[in-house]
Design a protein around this motif. Structure first.
Motif, PDB file in Angstrom:
ATOM      1  N   PRO A  66       0.824  -1.202   0.000  1.00  0.00           N
ATOM      2  CA  PRO A  66       0.000   0.000   0.000  1.00  0.00           C
ATOM      3  C   PRO A  66       0.865   1.262   0.000  1.00  0.00           C
ATOM      4  O   PRO A  66       1.829   1.367   0.770  1.00  0.00           O
ATOM      5  N   GLY A  67       0.564   2.162  -0.921  1.00  0.00           N
ATOM      6  CA  GLY A  67       1.332   3.384  -1.087  1.00  0.00           C
ATOM      7  C   GLY A  67       2.468   3.247  -2.083  1.00  0.00           C
ATOM      8  O   GLY A  67       3.071   4.244  -2.476  1.00  0.00           O
ATOM      9  N   GLY A  68       2.773   2.004  -2.484  1.00  0.00           N
ATOM     10  CA  GLY A  68       3.854   1.771  -3.431  1.00  0.00           C
ATOM     11  C   GLY A  68       3.511   2.291  -4.824  1.00  0.00           C
ATOM     12  O   GLY A  68       2.348   2.410  -5.186  1.00  0.00           O
ATOM     13  N   ARG A  69       4.551   2.596  -5.559  1.00  0.00           N
ATOM     14  CA  ARG A  69       4.379   3.117  -6.918  1.00  0.00           C
ATOM     15  C   ARG A  69       4.367   1.989  -7.941  1.00  0.00           C
ATOM     16  O   ARG A  69       4.962   0.947  -7.734  1.00  0.00           O
ATOM     17  N   ILE A  70       3.710   2.272  -9.062  1.00  0.00           N
ATOM     18  CA  ILE A  70       3.839   1.481 -10.272  1.00  0.00           C
ATOM     19  C   ILE A  70       4.386   2.462 -11.299  1.00  0.00           C
ATOM     20  O   ILE A  70       3.794   3.521 -11.522  1.00  0.00           O
ATOM     21  N   TYR A  71       5.531   2.121 -11.894  1.00  0.00           N
ATOM     22  CA  TYR A  71       6.172   3.063 -12.797  1.00  0.00           C
ATOM     23  C   TYR A  71       7.092   2.339 -13.760  1.00  0.00           C
ATOM     24  O   TYR A  71       7.406   1.162 -13.575  1.00  0.00           O
ATOM     25  N   GLU A  72       7.493   3.046 -14.780  1.00  0.00           N
ATOM     26  CA  GLU A  72       8.507   2.528 -15.683  1.00  0.00           C
ATOM     27  C   GLU A  72       9.748   3.398 -15.565  1.00  0.00           C
ATOM     28  O   GLU A  72       9.659   4.586 -15.269  1.00  0.00           O
ATOM     29  N   ARG A  73      10.905   2.759 -15.773  1.00  0.00           N
ATOM     30  CA  ARG A  73      12.182   3.455 -15.719  1.00  0.00           C
ATOM     31  C   ARG A  73      12.924   3.154 -17.021  1.00  0.00           C
ATOM     32  O   ARG A  73      13.154   2.005 -17.354  1.00  0.00           O
ATOM     33  N   ARG A 101      -0.546   4.074  -8.213  1.00  0.00           N
ATOM     34  CA  ARG A 101      -0.172   3.810  -6.819  1.00  0.00           C
ATOM     35  C   ARG A 101      -0.930   2.591  -6.315  1.00  0.00           C
ATOM     36  O   ARG A 101      -2.135   2.462  -6.555  1.00  0.00           O
ATOM     37  N   VAL A 102      -0.229   1.751  -5.592  1.00  0.00           N
ATOM     38  CA  VAL A 102      -0.859   0.573  -4.999  1.00  0.00           C
ATOM     39  C   VAL A 102      -1.718   1.031  -3.824  1.00  0.00           C
ATOM     40  O   VAL A 102      -1.273   1.798  -2.976  1.00  0.00           O
ATOM     41  N   VAL A 103      -2.946   0.562  -3.795  1.00  0.00           N
ATOM     42  CA  VAL A 103      -3.898   0.917  -2.748  1.00  0.00           C
ATOM     43  C   VAL A 103      -4.005  -0.202  -1.714  1.00  0.00           C
ATOM     44  O   VAL A 103      -4.078   0.053  -0.521  1.00  0.00           O
ATOM     45  N   ARG A 112      -4.691 -10.742  -4.430  1.00  0.00           N
ATOM     46  CA  ARG A 112      -5.268  -9.492  -4.927  1.00  0.00           C
ATOM     47  C   ARG A 112      -4.263  -8.357  -4.826  1.00  0.00           C
ATOM     48  O   ARG A 112      -3.497  -8.269  -3.873  1.00  0.00           O
ATOM     49  N   ILE A 113      -4.319  -7.479  -5.826  1.00  0.00           N
ATOM     50  CA  ILE A 113      -3.631  -6.199  -5.768  1.00  0.00           C
ATOM     51  C   ILE A 113      -4.586  -5.164  -6.362  1.00  0.00           C
ATOM     52  O   ILE A 113      -5.253  -5.423  -7.363  1.00  0.00           O
ATOM     53  N   ALA A 114      -4.681  -4.015  -5.716  1.00  0.00           N
ATOM     54  CA  ALA A 114      -5.532  -2.924  -6.199  1.00  0.00           C
ATOM     55  C   ALA A 114      -4.676  -1.671  -6.284  1.00  0.00           C
ATOM     56  O   ALA A 114      -3.812  -1.436  -5.433  1.00  0.00           O
ATOM     57  N   PHE A 115      -4.913  -0.891  -7.341  1.00  0.00           N
ATOM     58  CA  PHE A 115      -4.097   0.299  -7.549  1.00  0.00           C
ATOM     59  C   PHE A 115      -4.843   1.356  -8.343  1.00  0.00           C
ATOM     60  O   PHE A 115      -5.815   1.062  -9.041  1.00  0.00           O
ATOM     61  N   THR A 116      -4.395   2.599  -8.185  1.00  0.00           N
ATOM     62  CA  THR A 116      -4.875   3.659  -9.060  1.00  0.00           C
ATOM     63  C   THR A 116      -4.102   3.529 -10.368  1.00  0.00           C
ATOM     64  O   THR A 116      -3.000   2.973 -10.400  1.00  0.00           O
ATOM     65  N   TRP A 117      -4.668   4.061 -11.439  1.00  0.00           N
ATOM     66  CA  TRP A 117      -4.082   3.863 -12.767  1.00  0.00           C
ATOM     67  C   TRP A 117      -4.212   5.128 -13.597  1.00  0.00           C
ATOM     68  O   TRP A 117      -5.309   5.650 -13.770  1.00  0.00           O
ATOM     69  N   HIS A 118      -3.063   5.612 -14.087  1.00  0.00           N
ATOM     70  CA  HIS A 118      -3.092   6.804 -14.948  1.00  0.00           C
ATOM     71  C   HIS A 118      -1.998   6.741 -16.006  1.00  0.00           C
ATOM     72  O   HIS A 118      -1.457   7.769 -16.405  1.00  0.00           O
TER      73      HIS A 118
END
Length: 154
Positions: A54-61, A72-74, A81-87
């Protein structure tokens, strides 16, 4: 009150021939192995990172160190299960919500992606924008889960 079809959840499901634990780890620890290069900001050789907490990022480098946030992981419940915001490719203010579940089945795991938040996006940016992004994400998740399935050995 009926749900506007442009605001209904995007739901995509695949079955893979591995355990939920293996599918979870492939999704959260090895996304850059299977994520289609055309479905990222930089494309090509970018590393995809999921900080599966929770609070972790999803990103590309990119190879030169430039980072592009995807969400962001929610919540997490490994390996279920994993839930996250997506943009991905959009401003974080326009983030929607994704939940991925990993359910054991007789021959492996059912991986289900449910993408919501289109109603919120419609209120903020208009129904045309929400409908366009919803349709784009339906096609995107279909391609992404096919790549995931192939990487999982199916």
């Amino acid at each position: 009150m009926p749900v506007d079809p442009h605001e209904a959840p995007v739901e995509v499901e695949v079955e893979v021939g591995c355990s939920p634990d293996h599918a979870w780890r492939l999704w959260t620890e090895r996304m850059d192995v299977w994520w289609p290069p055309g479905k990222s900001v930089a494309g090509g050789d970018a590393e995809v990172v999921v900080e599966a907490r929770p609070g972790g990022r999803i990103y590309e480098r990119t190879p030169d160190g430039v980072e592009h946030d995807w969400g962001r992981v929610v919540a997490t419940d490994p390996p279920h299960r994993i839930a996250f915001t997506w943009h991905l490719m959009f401003d974080a203010a326009d983030a929607t919500d994704v939940e991925v579940t990993f359910t054991p089945i007789a021959d492996g795991t059912r991986v289900r992606v449910v993408h919501t938040g289109w109603d919120r996006l419609a209120r903020e940016r208009g129904t045309d924008v929400a409908a366009q992004r919803r349709d784009r994400n339906r096609a995107g998740w279909t391609a992404v889960t096919a790549a995931f399935r192939a990487a999982a050995g199916d």
